[in-house]
Structures are given as structure tokens and as C-alpha cells.
Design a protein around this motif. Structure first.
Motif, PDB file in Angstrom:
ATOM      1  N   ALA A 167       0.810  -1.221   0.000  1.00 54.47           N
ATOM      2  CA  ALA A 167       0.000   0.000   0.000  1.00 54.47           C
ATOM      3  C   ALA A 167       0.842   1.269   0.000  1.00 54.47           C
ATOM      4  CB  ALA A 167      -0.929   0.004   1.215  1.00 54.47           C
ATOM      5  N   ARG A 168       2.058   1.229   0.587  1.00 57.30           N
ATOM      6  CA  ARG A 168       2.792   2.467   0.821  1.00 57.30           C
ATOM      7  C   ARG A 168       4.024   2.655  -0.057  1.00 57.30           C
ATOM      8  NH1 ARG A 168       3.892   2.300   7.085  1.00 57.30           N
ATOM      9  NH2 ARG A 168       4.845   4.338   6.658  1.00 57.30           N
ATOM     10  N   LEU A 169       4.627   1.571  -0.543  1.00 60.65           N
ATOM     11  CA  LEU A 169       5.859   1.712  -1.323  1.00 60.65           C
ATOM     12  C   LEU A 169       5.564   2.209  -2.728  1.00 60.65           C
ATOM     13  CD1 LEU A 169       7.872  -1.515  -0.405  1.00 60.65           C
ATOM     14  CD2 LEU A 169       8.386   0.836   0.299  1.00 60.65           C
ATOM     15  N   PRO A 170       6.546   2.857  -3.361  1.00 62.41           N
ATOM     16  CA  PRO A 170       6.372   3.225  -4.769  1.00 62.41           C
ATOM     17  C   PRO A 170       6.315   1.973  -5.637  1.00 62.41           C
ATOM     18  CG  PRO A 170       8.622   3.677  -4.026  1.00 62.41           C
ATOM     19  CD  PRO A 170       7.838   3.324  -2.807  1.00 62.41           C
ATOM     20  N   ASP A 171       5.750   2.113  -6.833  1.00 59.92           N
ATOM     21  CA  ASP A 171       5.524   0.958  -7.697  1.00 59.92           C
ATOM     22  C   ASP A 171       6.797   0.169  -7.968  1.00 59.92           C
ATOM     23  OD1 ASP A 171       2.883   1.628  -7.801  1.00 59.92           O
ATOM     24  OD2 ASP A 171       2.903   2.370  -9.862  1.00 59.92           O
ATOM     25  N   GLU A 172       7.932   0.841  -8.106  1.00 60.51           N
ATOM     26  CA  GLU A 172       9.163   0.135  -8.453  1.00 60.51           C
ATOM     27  C   GLU A 172       9.651  -0.787  -7.345  1.00 60.51           C
ATOM     28  OE1 GLU A 172      10.245   4.513  -7.510  1.00 60.51           O
ATOM     29  OE2 GLU A 172       8.700   3.397  -8.613  1.00 60.51           O
ATOM     30  N   LEU A 173       9.120  -0.631  -6.129  1.00 62.18           N
ATOM     31  CA  LEU A 173       9.476  -1.530  -5.034  1.00 62.18           C
ATOM     32  C   LEU A 173       8.289  -2.387  -4.566  1.00 62.18           C
ATOM     33  CD1 LEU A 173      11.714   0.718  -2.728  1.00 62.18           C
ATOM     34  CD2 LEU A 173      12.459  -1.071  -4.320  1.00 62.18           C
ATOM     35  N   ALA A 174       7.126  -2.231  -5.177  1.00 63.55           N
ATOM     36  CA  ALA A 174       5.917  -2.907  -4.690  1.00 63.55           C
ATOM     37  C   ALA A 174       5.713  -4.285  -5.293  1.00 63.55           C
ATOM     38  CB  ALA A 174       4.692  -2.043  -4.960  1.00 63.55           C
ATOM     39  N   ALA A 175       6.496  -4.661  -6.300  1.00 66.15           N
ATOM     40  CA  ALA A 175       6.242  -5.920  -6.994  1.00 66.15           C
ATOM     41  C   ALA A 175       6.364  -7.123  -6.054  1.00 66.15           C
ATOM     42  CB  ALA A 175       7.188  -6.074  -8.181  1.00 66.15           C
ATOM     43  N   VAL A 176       7.437  -7.172  -5.261  1.00 68.94           N
ATOM     44  CA  VAL A 176       7.624  -8.324  -4.376  1.00 68.94           C
ATOM     45  C   VAL A 176       6.608  -8.328  -3.233  1.00 68.94           C
ATOM     46  CG1 VAL A 176       9.225  -9.512  -2.824  1.00 68.94           C
ATOM     47  CG2 VAL A 176      10.056  -8.594  -5.002  1.00 68.94           C
ATOM     48  N   PRO A 177       6.365  -7.192  -2.537  1.00 67.77           N
ATOM     49  CA  PRO A 177       5.304  -7.210  -1.522  1.00 67.77           C
ATOM     50  C   PRO A 177       3.951  -7.641  -2.082  1.00 67.77           C
ATOM     51  CG  PRO A 177       6.657  -5.276  -1.240  1.00 67.77           C
ATOM     52  CD  PRO A 177       7.112  -5.917  -2.501  1.00 67.77           C
ATOM     53  N   ALA A 178       3.605  -7.201  -3.305  1.00 65.74           N
ATOM     54  CA  ALA A 178       2.332  -7.620  -3.896  1.00 65.74           C
ATOM     55  C   ALA A 178       2.333  -9.118  -4.183  1.00 65.74           C
ATOM     56  CB  ALA A 178       2.080  -6.830  -5.185  1.00 65.74           C
ATOM     57  N   LEU A 179       3.459  -9.647  -4.649  1.00 62.60           N
ATOM     58  CA  LEU A 179       3.589 -11.094  -4.851  1.00 62.60           C
ATOM     59  C   LEU A 179       3.374 -11.839  -3.543  1.00 62.60           C
ATOM     60  CD1 LEU A 179       4.606 -13.772  -6.181  1.00 62.60           C
ATOM     61  CD2 LEU A 179       6.933 -12.943  -5.754  1.00 62.60           C
ATOM     62  N   LEU A 180       4.027 -11.388  -2.483  1.00 61.60           N
ATOM     63  CA  LEU A 180       3.912 -12.053  -1.179  1.00 61.60           C
ATOM     64  C   LEU A 180       2.495 -11.934  -0.624  1.00 61.60           C
ATOM     65  CD1 LEU A 180       7.297 -10.788   0.278  1.00 61.60           C
ATOM     66  CD2 LEU A 180       6.763 -13.151  -0.374  1.00 61.60           C
ATOM     67  N   LEU A 181       1.863 -10.772  -0.829  1.00 64.23           N
ATOM     68  CA  LEU A 181       0.476 -10.597  -0.381  1.00 64.23           C
ATOM     69  C   LEU A 181      -0.443 -11.554  -1.134  1.00 64.23           C
ATOM     70  CD1 LEU A 181      -1.739  -9.085   1.170  1.00 64.23           C
ATOM     71  CD2 LEU A 181      -1.727  -7.371  -0.652  1.00 64.23           C
ATOM     72  N   GLY A 182      -0.236 -11.683  -2.446  1.00 63.84           N
ATOM     73  CA  GLY A 182      -1.060 -12.601  -3.227  1.00 63.84           C
ATOM     74  C   GLY A 182      -0.901 -14.038  -2.784  1.00 63.84           C
ATOM     75  N   LEU A 183       0.336 -14.459  -2.545  1.00 67.83           N
ATOM     76  CA  LEU A 183       0.576 -15.825  -2.082  1.00 67.83           C
ATOM     77  C   LEU A 183      -0.061 -16.053  -0.718  1.00 67.83           C
ATOM     78  CD1 LEU A 183       1.986 -18.595  -2.258  1.00 67.83           C
ATOM     79  CD2 LEU A 183       3.992 -17.510  -1.208  1.00 67.83           C
ATOM     80  N   SER A 184       0.146 -15.115   0.203  1.00 69.41           N
ATOM     81  CA  SER A 184      -0.421 -15.246   1.545  1.00 69.41           C
ATOM     82  C   SER A 184      -1.940 -15.344   1.489  1.00 69.41           C
ATOM     83  CB  SER A 184       0.004 -14.052   2.395  1.00 69.41           C
ATOM     84  OG  SER A 184      -0.563 -14.118   3.685  1.00 69.41           O
ATOM     85  N   ALA A 185      -2.563 -14.503   0.657  1.00 71.48           N
ATOM     86  CA  ALA A 185      -4.020 -14.523   0.541  1.00 71.48           C
ATOM     87  C   ALA A 185      -4.507 -15.859   0.000  1.00 71.48           C
ATOM     88  CB  ALA A 185      -4.482 -13.380  -0.362  1.00 71.48           C
ATOM     89  N   TRP A 186      -3.836 -16.402  -1.006  1.00 72.22           N
ATOM     90  CA  TRP A 186      -4.270 -17.675  -1.565  1.00 72.22           C
ATOM     91  C   TRP A 186      -4.141 -18.810  -0.550  1.00 72.22           C
ATOM     92  CZ3 TRP A 186      -7.263 -19.582  -5.024  1.00 72.22           C
ATOM     93  CH2 TRP A 186      -7.166 -20.929  -5.388  1.00 72.22           C
ATOM     94  N   LEU A 187      -3.053 -18.821   0.204  1.00 72.15           N
ATOM     95  CA  LEU A 187      -2.824 -19.914   1.138  1.00 72.15           C
ATOM     96  C   LEU A 187      -3.847 -19.923   2.268  1.00 72.15           C
ATOM     97  CD1 LEU A 187       1.080 -19.951   1.385  1.00 72.15           C
ATOM     98  CD2 LEU A 187      -0.414 -21.418   0.019  1.00 72.15           C
ATOM     99  N   ARG A 188      -4.468 -18.777   2.559  1.00 71.91           N
ATOM    100  CA  ARG A 188      -5.524 -18.770   3.586  1.00 71.91           C
ATOM    101  C   ARG A 188      -6.920 -18.765   2.971  1.00 71.91           C
ATOM    102  NH1 ARG A 188      -7.857 -13.836   4.239  1.00 71.91           N
ATOM    103  NH2 ARG A 188      -6.674 -11.990   3.601  1.00 71.91           N
ATOM    104  N   GLY A 189      -7.012 -18.890   1.634  1.00 71.39           N
ATOM    105  CA  GLY A 189      -8.307 -19.065   0.997  1.00 71.39           C
ATOM    106  C   GLY A 189      -8.956 -17.806   0.462  1.00 71.39           C
ATOM    107  N   ALA A 190      -8.223 -16.685   0.410  1.00 73.87           N
ATOM    108  CA  ALA A 190      -8.792 -15.431  -0.096  1.00 73.87           C
ATOM    109  C   ALA A 190      -8.434 -15.282  -1.569  1.00 73.87           C
ATOM    110  CB  ALA A 190      -8.278 -14.241   0.723  1.00 73.87           C
ATOM    111  N   GLY A 191      -9.173 -15.959  -2.444  1.00 72.13           N
ATOM    112  CA  GLY A 191      -8.824 -16.024  -3.852  1.00 72.13           C
ATOM    113  C   GLY A 191      -8.920 -14.696  -4.573  1.00 72.13           C
TER     114      GLY A 191
END
Length: 385
Positions: free
Chosen positions: A313-337
Motif C-alpha cells: 500500500a505504501r511503497l512506490p511501484d518500483e518496489l511494490a512488486a515483491v510485496p504484492a507477490l507475497l500478499l497474493g501468495l499469503s491470501a491464496w494460502l488462507r483461501g482469499a482467492g
């Protein structure tokens, strides 16, 4: 920067005991907890909760799918497609929910469910029609597809206007009836979600919006991020060892995760945020973060997802790719598709990477969470992969 060494594995620890069954909660509790299970209150939706499959116990929830309701002429195709999404899972059974505000259908006779006969009506002359629950043809189509797949239908439930009805319990001779009020306060599933601090968004669009921040990065944070990134480049140019950089970066990530533990009110400052964001651009640090996100410590996972969401939510786009990847993985593993797909798509927009593309493909293919966990925590375990 290339990954020049294999990331250290997290220390081995006993895995927590998996619950024997989620069906200690009845259909009424599941109906009341649909917002918690999906992350938002479903509207005009078909929801399937699949049970068992793979190495899971038969009565343990394994996959949740939600579709918008389409006109009745598409019932057969909708049923075929939604059940086909679970074909590789080979589930033991499923709970079927129709969420709709449609009124009752007026029918001569309630169409019998596939698993029971139809008692005759003796009052046809006095009452030519009786009220039946809406979308029964869709329910029957789903049941038939589940049967073809070899899966049992545990129950089929209509959720409407704060009440619920079980389709099999509607008596053909008397019609729909008043239903039963939903009671989220007594549902163990809603209580578990509250204890875990899970966020319930008002609707699906709000879930997607969490992955796509609308507030621009502050000028101060953007400056701090550029400074941290430049400092890393300087250290690399001066010959700093990758091992030292990775260990320092990983220490920063772990400290930030600890600061985001459940119940904490602390917010990371700009310097800490930039330090973690830049550290995650190192592939070995990213891979350790992936392994952490695929772990099995509930409190640690909640803290990690809170950190990934904050960074996204807070980092500039050039640094947000990995946090967004990790957020997506975390969400899927707990069932938030829904959140998982949105976050992974944002990761690819920020910076197209093969890792984000692979995880997104796995999510779209409904890859079981335990398969992803096995691959990410022990990539050399070919049997699990």
C-alpha cells in the motif's frame, strides 16, 4: 541481481495438529460465516465449499469458489464449469450455497432433489401452486456435476435476507416456509475469523481495491526509498558480499514482521519501510520471504501478511512488486482467492517476473495450498512438487 546461493531453510519445528473436521460446524454456521470465508458478503452468488481431496481429511475444507449468478438458461454450463475447477482436487464432498434475494418460485410441485422421492400433494385443487426456493434448477445441476465427479453433496442452502433454507428440507407438499434466521454471533467460524483479525470488506470491489492502492507514495518516503536503493548499489559496487547483504536484509524483514504481530499498533517508519522494500529486491531475501509466507505458524503468517499489505500500500511501484507477490501468495494460502489474484496481477504490472507469473498460474489453476507450501518451503521435494 541473480540468486547466487540457495536460501537458508527455516528451522524445522513440529507442525501444528490439523483439525479432524470442519463439519463440527453445521450448514447454518457456514451460511452465517460466508462473509468471513470469502472476505466480503456475497451478493447474488453461487458459493461452493469443497471438502477433502488430496491428502486432506474428507470433512476438512479444501477449496472455496464463488461465481456471480447468471440467468437460469445458463445453469447447466455454470454448474459444469464451477465443478470442473475442483476436478484435480478430487474432493470428497461439497456444501452448496445460493445467495440471492429472488422471491420464491410458484410451482405446481416442488421438484424433488436427486436423493429423495416426491410425496404426492393432496390439496392441488385448493392450492394450485406452492412456493419453492429460487434457483433450484441450478442447485440440481451442481449436484449432478458433483455426483459425476464422485463427490457428495453435504447440503444445499439458500441464503436470503438474513435467513437460510436447506433445499432438501423444503417439503414438496407444503413449499418453502419461513426459513431460519442467520446467527453470526453464535457461529464458531465467525469467531475464529475475528480472533485471527481477518478483514471483511463491504464487497468484492473493495477486496480488489486493497491490492491496488489509490493513495500515492509520499514524497518523503519516495526519497527515502531512492536513498536506500542507492546505498545498496554502492555497497554492491564496492564489493560487499552477497551473503552479508542478504543476512542484513533478512534481519530487517524479520524485525518488521515482528513489529506487525497481531495486536500491535505500531506502524513502520519510512526508514524501516524503505529498508525492507529494498531488501526484498534481493532474490535470496525474496525467496526466504516466500518460504516464511508458506509456513504454518498462524501468528507469524498473520504478521507477515500485515507487513506485505502495508508495503504494497505504501511503497512506490518500483518496489511494490515483491510485496504484492507475497500478499497474493499469503491470501491464496488462507483461501482469499479474490485478493490473491488482484495482488498477483498488481505485482506483474509493477514488474513482470517469472515468479509472480508462476504463482498466478498456480492460483488460477486452483493449486492446493499444501502443494504450494511444499514447493516453496522445500523446492527439492520432487514428490510434493
Amino acid at each position: 541481481m541473480s540468486n547466487s546461493r540457495r536460501p537458508r531453510r527455516p528451522p524445522a519445528r513440529p507442525r501444528r495438529r490439523e483439525p479432524e473436521s470442519v463439519l463440527r460446524a453445521g450448514p447454518a454456521e457456514f451460511a452465517a460465516a460466508l462473509p468471513e470465508l470469502l472476505g466480503f458478503p456475497p451478493v447474488e452468488s453461487l458459493v461452493l465449499l469443497f471438502l477433502g481431496g488430496g491428502d486432506r481429511p474428507d470433512r476438512r475444507m479444501s477449496l472455496t469458489l464463488r461465481l456471480d449468478l447468471l440467468p437460469a438458461e445458463h445453469d447447466a454450463e455454470v454448474a459444469r464449469q464451477v465443478v470442473a475447477r475442483a476436478e484435480a482436487l478430487r474432493p470428497w464432498g461439497a456444501l452448496v450455497f445460493v445467495v440471492s434475494e429472488d422471491p420464491d418460485d410458484q410451482v405446481v410441485l416442488v421438484r424433488p432433489d436427486p436423493w429423495r422421492g416426491t410425496p404426492p400433494r393432496t390439496d392441488v385443487l385448493d392450492r394450485p401452486t406452492v412456493p419453492d426456493l429460487p434457483r433450484r434448477s441450478l442447485v440440481h445441476a451442481v449436484i449432478e456435476e458433483l455426483s459425476t465427479l464422485g463427490a457428495q453433496t453435504v447440503d444445499a442452502v439458500l441464503v436470503r435476507d438474513g435467513r437460510w433454507w436447506s433445499y432438501p428440507d423444503v417439503v414438496p407438499a407444503t413449499g418453502a416456509g419461513p426459513g431460519t434466521p442467520l446467527d453470526p454471533d453464535t457461529s464458531r467460524l465467525t469467531g475464529i475469523a475475528a480472533l485471527r483479525g481477518e478483514v471483511i470488506d463491504p464487497d468484492r470491489d473493495a477486496v480488489v481495491a486493497r491490492a491496488w492502492p489509490t493513495r500515492p507514495t509520499s514524497a518523503e518516503l519516495a526519497h527515502v526509498c531512492r536513498r536506500a536503493d542507492s546505498a545498496l548499489d554502492v555497497r554492491i559496487a564496492r564489493g560487499a558480499s552477497l551473503e552479508a547483504l542478504v543476512d542484513e536484509g533478512w534481519d530487517a524483514v524479520r524485525r518488521a514482521v515482528a513489529a506487525c504481530a497481531p495486536g500491535s499498533r505500531a506502524q513502520l517508519g519510512d526508514d524501516e519501510l524503505a529498508r525492507v522494500g529494498v531488501a526484498l529486491t534481493l532474490v535470496p531475501v525474496r525467496d526466504r520471504a516466500l518460504a516464511l509466507t508458506a509456513g504454518d505458524d498462524d501468528d507469524l503468517l498473520a504478521a507477515a501478511e500485515a507487513l506485505w499489505a502495508d508495503l504494497n500500500a505504501r511503497l512506490p511501484d518500483e518496489l511494490a512488486a515483491v510485496p504484492a507477490l507475497l500478499l497474493g501468495l499469503s491470501a491464496w494460502l488462507r483461501g482469499a482467492g479474490v485478493l490473491a489474484v488482484a495482488a498477483l496481477e498488481r505485482s506483474l504490472v509493477c514488474e513482470p517476473t517469472s515468479m509472480a507469473e508462476l504463482v498466478l498460474q498456480a492460483v488460477v489453476a486452483n493449486t492446493e495450498p499444501q502443494v504450494l507450501r511444499a514447493v516453496l518451503t522445500d523446492p527439492e521435494d520432487l514428490r510434493a512438487a
